[in-house]
Design a protein around this motif. Sequence first.
Motif, PDB file in Angstrom:
ATOM      1  N   GLY A 177       0.812  -1.200   0.000  1.00  0.00           N
ATOM      2  CA  GLY A 177       0.000   0.000   0.000  1.00  0.00           C
ATOM      3  C   GLY A 177       0.848   1.253   0.000  1.00  0.00           C
ATOM      4  O   GLY A 177       1.984   1.266  -0.484  1.00  0.00           O
ATOM      5  N   SER A 178       0.315   2.322   0.562  1.00  0.00           N
ATOM      6  CA  SER A 178       1.024   3.602   0.538  1.00  0.00           C
ATOM      7  C   SER A 178       1.758   3.916   1.834  1.00  0.00           C
ATOM      8  O   SER A 178       2.558   4.844   1.877  1.00  0.00           O
ATOM      9  CB  SER A 178       0.044   4.734   0.223  1.00  0.00           C
ATOM     10  N   GLN A 179       1.494   3.164   2.897  1.00  0.00           N
ATOM     11  CA  GLN A 179       2.030   3.557   4.200  1.00  0.00           C
ATOM     12  C   GLN A 179       2.995   2.538   4.803  1.00  0.00           C
ATOM     13  O   GLN A 179       3.493   2.757   5.908  1.00  0.00           O
ATOM     14  CB  GLN A 179       0.879   3.798   5.187  1.00  0.00           C
ATOM     15  N   TRP A 180       3.231   1.438   4.108  1.00  0.00           N
ATOM     16  CA  TRP A 180       4.159   0.433   4.591  1.00  0.00           C
ATOM     17  C   TRP A 180       5.269   0.241   3.563  1.00  0.00           C
ATOM     18  O   TRP A 180       5.104   0.569   2.392  1.00  0.00           O
ATOM     19  CB  TRP A 180       3.455  -0.912   4.822  1.00  0.00           C
ATOM     20  N   SER A 181       6.379  -0.325   4.014  1.00  0.00           N
ATOM     21  CA  SER A 181       7.473  -0.640   3.093  1.00  0.00           C
ATOM     22  C   SER A 181       8.207  -1.864   3.612  1.00  0.00           C
ATOM     23  O   SER A 181       8.043  -2.272   4.766  1.00  0.00           O
ATOM     24  CB  SER A 181       8.439   0.544   2.959  1.00  0.00           C
ATOM     25  N   LEU A 182       8.999  -2.468   2.741  1.00  0.00           N
ATOM     26  CA  LEU A 182       9.776  -3.641   3.116  1.00  0.00           C
ATOM     27  C   LEU A 182      11.027  -3.205   3.862  1.00  0.00           C
ATOM     28  O   LEU A 182      11.832  -2.417   3.356  1.00  0.00           O
ATOM     29  CB  LEU A 182      10.157  -4.442   1.872  1.00  0.00           C
ATOM     30  N   THR A 196       3.549   7.859  12.149  1.00  0.00           N
ATOM     31  CA  THR A 196       2.962   9.090  11.612  1.00  0.00           C
ATOM     32  C   THR A 196       2.287   8.846  10.274  1.00  0.00           C
ATOM     33  O   THR A 196       1.496   9.670   9.813  1.00  0.00           O
ATOM     34  CB  THR A 196       4.035  10.179  11.438  1.00  0.00           C
ATOM     35  N   LEU A 197       2.588   7.703   9.628  1.00  0.00           N
ATOM     36  CA  LEU A 197       1.994   7.395   8.337  1.00  0.00           C
ATOM     37  C   LEU A 197       0.711   6.582   8.459  1.00  0.00           C
ATOM     38  O   LEU A 197      -0.010   6.404   7.477  1.00  0.00           O
ATOM     39  CB  LEU A 197       2.997   6.622   7.465  1.00  0.00           C
ATOM     40  N   ILE A 198       0.445   6.055   9.645  1.00  0.00           N
ATOM     41  CA  ILE A 198      -0.771   5.270   9.841  1.00  0.00           C
ATOM     42  C   ILE A 198      -1.914   6.222  10.129  1.00  0.00           C
ATOM     43  O   ILE A 198      -1.954   6.874  11.163  1.00  0.00           O
ATOM     44  CB  ILE A 198      -0.608   4.259  11.006  1.00  0.00           C
ATOM     45  N   ALA A 216      -5.479   1.514   1.157  1.00  0.00           N
ATOM     46  CA  ALA A 216      -4.148   1.943   0.746  1.00  0.00           C
ATOM     47  C   ALA A 216      -3.131   1.832   1.883  1.00  0.00           C
ATOM     48  O   ALA A 216      -1.929   1.794   1.643  1.00  0.00           O
ATOM     49  CB  ALA A 216      -4.187   3.382   0.230  1.00  0.00           C
ATOM     50  N   GLN A 217      -3.610   1.779   3.105  1.00  0.00           N
ATOM     51  CA  GLN A 217      -2.712   1.718   4.250  1.00  0.00           C
ATOM     52  C   GLN A 217      -2.617   0.300   4.801  1.00  0.00           C
ATOM     53  O   GLN A 217      -2.411   0.102   5.982  1.00  0.00           O
ATOM     54  CB  GLN A 217      -3.205   2.680   5.330  1.00  0.00           C
ATOM     55  N   ALA A 218      -2.724  -0.679   3.925  1.00  0.00           N
ATOM     56  CA  ALA A 218      -2.742  -2.073   4.355  1.00  0.00           C
ATOM     57  C   ALA A 218      -1.591  -2.852   3.737  1.00  0.00           C
ATOM     58  O   ALA A 218      -0.979  -2.434   2.760  1.00  0.00           O
ATOM     59  CB  ALA A 218      -4.063  -2.725   3.962  1.00  0.00           C
ATOM     60  N   VAL A 219      -1.317  -4.013   4.334  1.00  0.00           N
ATOM     61  CA  VAL A 219      -0.412  -4.997   3.770  1.00  0.00           C
ATOM     62  C   VAL A 219      -1.264  -6.204   3.394  1.00  0.00           C
ATOM     63  O   VAL A 219      -2.020  -6.709   4.226  1.00  0.00           O
ATOM     64  CB  VAL A 219       0.670  -5.426   4.782  1.00  0.00           C
ATOM     65  N   LEU A 263      -3.792  -1.070  10.062  1.00  0.00           N
ATOM     66  CA  LEU A 263      -3.787  -0.422  11.376  1.00  0.00           C
ATOM     67  C   LEU A 263      -4.311   0.999  11.242  1.00  0.00           C
ATOM     68  O   LEU A 263      -4.256   1.605  10.179  1.00  0.00           O
ATOM     69  CB  LEU A 263      -2.364  -0.345  11.947  1.00  0.00           C
ATOM     70  N   ARG A 264      -4.782   1.526  12.342  1.00  0.00           N
ATOM     71  CA  ARG A 264      -5.043   2.954  12.426  1.00  0.00           C
ATOM     72  C   ARG A 264      -4.810   3.400  13.859  1.00  0.00           C
ATOM     73  O   ARG A 264      -4.859   2.600  14.793  1.00  0.00           O
ATOM     74  CB  ARG A 264      -6.465   3.301  11.972  1.00  0.00           C
ATOM     75  N   ASP A 265      -4.534   4.672  14.041  1.00  0.00           N
ATOM     76  CA  ASP A 265      -4.420   5.200  15.397  1.00  0.00           C
ATOM     77  C   ASP A 265      -4.982   6.611  15.421  1.00  0.00           C
ATOM     78  O   ASP A 265      -5.167   7.250  14.389  1.00  0.00           O
ATOM     79  CB  ASP A 265      -2.963   5.171  15.890  1.00  0.00           C
ATOM     80  N   THR A 266      -5.281   7.070  16.620  1.00  0.00           N
ATOM     81  CA  THR A 266      -5.831   8.424  16.773  1.00  0.00           C
ATOM     82  C   THR A 266      -5.004   9.214  17.778  1.00  0.00           C
ATOM     83  O   THR A 266      -5.523  10.044  18.507  1.00  0.00           O
ATOM     84  CB  THR A 266      -7.292   8.357  17.253  1.00  0.00           C
TER      85      THR A 266
END
Length: 216
Positions: free
Chosen positions: A47-52, A62-64, A71-74, A167-170
């Motif tokens: 997705g857009s917020q994770w990397s290898l 900060t990207l979650i 888009a923010q998933a693996v 994941l998500r956080d607030t």
Amino acid sequence: MKKVLLSLSATFIATSAHAVTLAYYDFSTAAVTTVLSGSSSSDLNFGSQWSLGTGNGVSDTTLIGTNGNVAQAVFFNFTVGGLGAGETITIDRFAIDFTGQYYNTGSRYSLTHAVGGNAARVDEFPFTSNQTFDKVPGGGSIAAGDVDPDAITGLVNGDVIQIRFGLRDTVTPDPVEPYSVDNFILEGTIVPIPEPTTSTMLLGGIGFLFSRRRRS
């Protein structure tokens, strides 16, 4: 008589269901590490917020985002293959190891699936620090009480199942500790349909033995 029974039992047992690892990712690369023979599994999609990372998948917290969207998933797509005539697959479990810090009740994870399409964010549950997210379709989660009421059964050659983690956080301000994931796994059972000749042989053989016992 015992030898005949043992022989018939062995013939029947040879076609019994057996558990297998369908796909496993150790994150040394994006490619699948282990996959069921005859089947295939896609590279990991970050997705857009994770990397290898180095042997794991990583994301700065900060990207979650706060919505945990696709888009923010693996995720990965497993394609069933290599099954024999009449065989199907039942999904037993999918899981991923998570390393990171729990911050508040707004911190949520999602571990979902879809057959023949894209897995949506349909369930979210709070998490603790450093745990295995583990889902058993048709049962409950071993680690987090996450229940998926729908069993996944009857998969045949050519069927595709997507497994998705997000994941998500607030937390405000955003924390700086990175999140990481590892050991993404999909497990199942190959379920055969007993061949008519096998069933007939077993029932016929038992009937023959009882018939012989009555005559003697």
